[in-house]
Design an enzyme around this catalytic site. Structure first.
Site, mmCIF file in Angstrom:
data_model
loop_
_atom_site.group_PDB
_atom_site.id
_atom_site.type_symbol
_atom_site.label_atom_id
_atom_site.label_comp_id
_atom_site.label_asym_id
_atom_site.label_seq_id
_atom_site.Cartn_x
_atom_site.Cartn_y
_atom_site.Cartn_z
ATOM 1 N N SER A 115 29.515 -39.392 7.605
ATOM 2 C CA SER A 115 28.049 -39.327 7.609
ATOM 3 C C SER A 115 27.453 -38.079 8.222
ATOM 4 O O SER A 115 26.232 -37.914 8.224
ATOM 5 C CB SER A 115 27.477 -40.557 8.317
ATOM 6 N N TYR A 174 19.847 -49.030 8.045
ATOM 7 C CA TYR A 174 20.647 -47.892 7.589
ATOM 8 C C TYR A 174 21.340 -48.240 6.279
ATOM 9 O O TYR A 174 22.002 -49.258 6.161
ATOM 10 C CB TYR A 174 21.682 -47.581 8.664
ATOM 11 N N SER A 175 21.192 -47.366 5.310
ATOM 12 C CA SER A 175 21.781 -47.609 3.987
ATOM 13 C C SER A 175 22.245 -46.305 3.366
ATOM 14 O O SER A 175 21.464 -45.364 3.212
ATOM 15 C CB SER A 175 20.753 -48.280 3.066
ATOM 16 N N ASN A 176 23.523 -46.242 3.001
ATOM 17 C CA ASN A 176 24.056 -45.063 2.319
ATOM 18 C C ASN A 176 23.316 -44.782 1.017
ATOM 19 O O ASN A 176 23.225 -43.632 0.573
ATOM 20 C CB ASN A 176 25.544 -45.247 2.027
ATOM 21 N N GLY A 193 30.042 -39.120 12.277
ATOM 22 C CA GLY A 193 30.458 -39.781 11.052
ATOM 23 C C GLY A 193 31.907 -40.179 11.026
ATOM 24 O O GLY A 193 32.704 -39.754 11.856
#
Length: 433
Positions: free
Chosen positions: A124, A231-233, A378
């Protein structure tokens, strides 16, 4: 590990012995297997546990001659290896110059340390890169920060209420395509991103549109425009598609033009379908329970990170991450007004790793230091984690890579060892003995 210790940009979330990669998340209670090495990502994938830690003024830091050994950094780094991780490479830049070191080993069965200039999967850490490029397009008036994303990407079928700001801040409510975990223990699975299923499918290639359409086929976490945060990719994969649509160029082409070439970041690239790390690198391993309940270890040095397009698919080095972090926080990539927007956290995102702005976590100052820490760390789906932490002016940075091994790790140790490293690097503290 407490619920606050798993809140961050890009952690693995676990319920009972299952862990699902989602690049981040809200504070929520989870039951962790105390022997699962994958629990590393709970503390690394986005933010480091820096409670009570922030950047000291230069006058408050111990004066060390440039080039002098810094045993306190070596000790703090070694503590991560003693906790069970296979190896670590660390780079610290501050008023004393640059310090680099490594501890542990670069691969199982070897006595050789990880290379201090090695490449690694960053996970991330790519999100601030993605957010920076979007905000540069805002500065160029090619994108409106509060405009509907659907205006630019009409064929995706996005809710027209979702704005550009929402996708950068994780307030869109879009389902996380790597899976959603809820406070009551409910799980809504996404694509294979952890465990045996990921190991067996880790070379599968995904297209960004495929990932977004999967997310859109699921019920959103919440309606856009609500005072919520999750939180979302998916948000950052949408951001990649936005960059490509507005510029007419690939994500990597724009990253080279806007960030990599201007900063001379010669060892950073978008992973895409690439499955091998270039140049010198440490090997990464993944420990997971098999279907019969027995623990297995897989060498996952080779993997395909296209399942995290725009959200976790970067390859880099500690030197290059330092260049980016220093330039970004130093105001060299964005105009002041948009840099201020990036630093402005959403109140519902507060957790142990700080609060989320537009692609960055902001950690409040502690009692012994003089200013905030900005970070977005990340983890790849398996094998590697990365740290990228900076002072508010970009003059002091900590960048690191940790490669995982075959050891059973107590996740309760992770926050303390990370805190030690950050405290030493930013506040002149001493690592715990």
């Amino acid at each position: 590990m407490s619920d606050s210790a798993i809140a961050a940009s890009g952690p693995y979330k676990a319920h009972k012995d299952k862990i699902a990669h989602d690049g981040g998340g809200r504070r929520r209670r989870r039951v962790f297997s105390r022997v699962a090495v994958t629990a590393l990502a709970a503390a690394l994938l986005a933010g480091v546990a820096t409670t009570g830690t922030a950047v000291a003024d230069d006058n408050d830091l111990p004066k060390v001659a440039a080039g002098q050994d810094r045993p306190e950094l070596q000790k703090a780094m070694q503590a991560l290896v003693d906790a069970g991780f296979l190896g670590v490479q660390v780079r610290v830049n501050d008023q004393n110059g640059e310090w680099v070191g490594s501890a542990g080993v670069r691969k199982l069965g070897s006595a050789e340390k990880p290379p201090t200039n090695g490449s690694f999967w960053t996970g991330s850490v790519v999100k601030p890169f993605t957010a920076t490029m979007v905000l540069q397009l805002v500065a160029e008036k090619k994108i409106g920060l509060d405009a509907s994303v659907a205006d630019y990407l009409p064929k995706l079928g996005l809710d027209p209420r979702i704005t550009v700001r929402m996708i950068l801040q994780h307030t869109s409510g879009l389902f996380n395509y790597t899976g959603e975990y809820f406070p009551d223990g409910t799980i809504k699975p996404g694509i294979p991103a952890t465990g045996k299923e990921w190991v067996e499918n880790r070379f599968k290639s995904y297209k960004p549109e495929e990932l977004v359409r999967l997310a859109l086929s699921k019920e959103p976490r919440f309606e856009p425009g609500q005072d919520e945060w999750s939180y979302s990719n998916t948000n950052y994969t949408v951001a990649q598609l936005l960059i490509e649509k507005v510029t007419g160029h690939s994500f990597m082409t724009e990253m080279r033009r806007r960030i990599l070439r201007p900063l001379d970041m010669r060892h950073t690239m978008v992973g895409g379908d690439r499955t091998r790390l270039p140049g010198p690198h440490a090997r990464g391993y993944y420990r997971y329970p098999d279907t019969d309940g027995q623990w297995k270890v897989a060498d996952v040095t080779r993997q395909n990170v296209s399942l995290l397009a725009g959200a976790g698919d970067l390859i880099s080095t500690t030197e290059d991450l330092h260049r980016f972090s220093s330039a970004l926080l130093g105001g060299r990539l964005l105009p002041p007004k948009l840099m201020a927007e990036m630093r402005k956290p959403h109140p519902k995102s507060a957790g142990i790793f700080g609060s989320y702005g537009l692609g960055l976590y902001v950690q409040d100052a502690g009692p012994n230091c003089g200013g905030p820490v900005y970070n977005h760390n990340g983890s790849a789906p398996g094998g590697y984690s990365a740290l990228m932490i900076s002072s508010s002016d970009g003059k002091r940075t900590l960048t690191a890579s940790i490669n995982w091994g075959d050891a059973a790790i107590d996740p309760a140790q992770v926050p303390t060892t990370l805190n030690n490293l950050v405290k030493v690097a930013f506040c002149g503290g001493q690592s715990a003995s």
